[in-house]
Design an enzyme around this catalytic site. Structure first.
Site, short mmCIF file in Angstrom:
data_model
loop_
_atom_site.label_atom_id
_atom_site.label_comp_id
_atom_site.label_asym_id
_atom_site.label_seq_id
_atom_site.Cartn_x
_atom_site.Cartn_y
_atom_site.Cartn_z
N ARG A 1 4.87 -8.58 3.93
CA ARG A 1 6.16 -7.92 4.18
C ARG A 1 6.21 -7.22 5.55
NH1 ARG A 1 6.38 -10.93 0.84
NH2 ARG A 1 7.02 -10.71 -1.34
N SER B 1 13.65 -4.58 -4.03
CA SER B 1 12.33 -4.03 -4.35
C SER B 1 12.02 -2.82 -3.47
CB SER B 1 11.25 -5.09 -4.14
OG SER B 1 11.43 -6.15 -5.05
N GLU C 1 8.67 -0.61 0.60
CA GLU C 1 9.11 -1.91 1.12
C GLU C 1 10.49 -1.77 1.74
OE1 GLU C 1 10.19 -6.30 -0.68
OE2 GLU C 1 8.28 -5.40 -1.25
#
Length: 298
Positions: free
Chosen positions: A171, A220, A290
């Site tokens: 990520r 998320s 995130e």
């Protein structure tokens, strides 16, 4: 405090003190000092060349995976419109504009018999955002299928960056601050459109069943620690349904925060930090955000 500077002329749309809450999934947060929607790549390049280098630039996609703080964003927020959403295929390769949503890219690949890109159906943002953060879902991530990305640097230069130079980790990419992805080139495998479509439907159905998609959410919230699931750690720490003001940990999926109606961005971020604190106390694991959090506090 606002950045005072001369803003260049543009062929695109430039809005001063532009509310950003309507443009992000959480429906919260302050305004952009300037919101710039370029007409095309050349317009974006010229604008950045002429813009004082001291002025910060922030790219904005569909506004998922993002908390914009209540004090708003100083500098220029760049939002790529429909002219950056064109998708083309050449054999098993697909070039997608950065403004295209993940679902559009996945659908285009399906229609042209390109397999391997089905997971993009589960990415809630644009291709530009997905490339920048190495987005992933259902066992695949951008680094598995990307060949290269076209990026306009803060200087206004247009460069092509191959996969090997993206600096991808989980990520995360090493793209410099202020740079803006304008297109990406992917490679898939030959596949049957019917089978590809069935896999995309499975992904869509699974998301619908397990995630609070019909709420004001941001996707998320935390990265999965290696070998563990963030939602499980949050649940085990007793945070399911936890609430601060009108911000709540989703009862449907613990790795999602939701705005029940009138939550401020401060409420949402404070809830996220409280969850991190409780998870650390319960399991010793320090969850990493995130969701990107940008801008100034009110």
């Amino acid at each position: 405090m606002s950045v005072v500077a001369t803003i260049p002329t543009t062929r695109g749309k430039l809005t001063e003190t532009a509310p950003l809450a309507p443009l992000v999934w959480f429906k919260s947060g302050g305004s952009a000092q300037w919101l710039f929607e370029p007409k095309d790549i050349e317009d974006l390049q010229q604008f950045l060349r002429d813009l004082d280098p001291k002025i910060p630039v922030w790219p904005l996609g569909l506004g998922s995976n993002l908390i914009i703080r209540d004090g708003g964003i100083q500098g220029v927020v760049v939002r790529l419109g429909k002219s950056f959403g064109k998708i083309e295929t050449d054999g098993l390769k697909m070039r997608s504009g950065a403004g295209a949503p993940g679902i559009s890219a996945a659908s285009h690949a399906r229609d042209n018999g390109i397999a391997g890109l089905e997971f993009l159906r589960g990415i809630p943002g644009t291709i530009g955002g997905a490339v920048r953060m190495n987005a992933g879902a259902y066992g695949r991530e951008v680094c598995d299928v990307l060949e290269s990305a076209e990026v306009v640097m803060r200087s206004g230069d247009l460069v092509t960056i191959p996969l090997s130079d993206m600096g991808y980790t989980y990520r995360h990419s090493e793209l410099p601050e202020g740079s803006i992805v304008v297109s990406a080139r992917f490679r898939g495998q030959s596949g049957d459109p019917v089978a590809i479509g069935a896999e995309m439907k499975r992904i869509a159905d699974e998301r619908e069943a397990s995630q609070p998609l019909r709420t004001k959410t941001g996707g998320s919230t935390y990265k999965n620690p290696e070998g563990q699931k963030a939602w499980q750690l949050v649940d085990d720490a007793g945070c399911r349904g936890l609430q601060i003001g009108q911000a709540q940990v989703s009862e449907k999926h613990c790795n999602f925060l939701i705005n029940l109606g009138g939550a401020s961005s401060a409420d949402i971020e404070a809830l996220g930090e409280e969850v991190r604190k409780r998870v650390k106390a319960h399991s010793g694991v320090e969850l990493q955000w995130e969701i990107q959090r940008i801008g100034d506090a009110a």
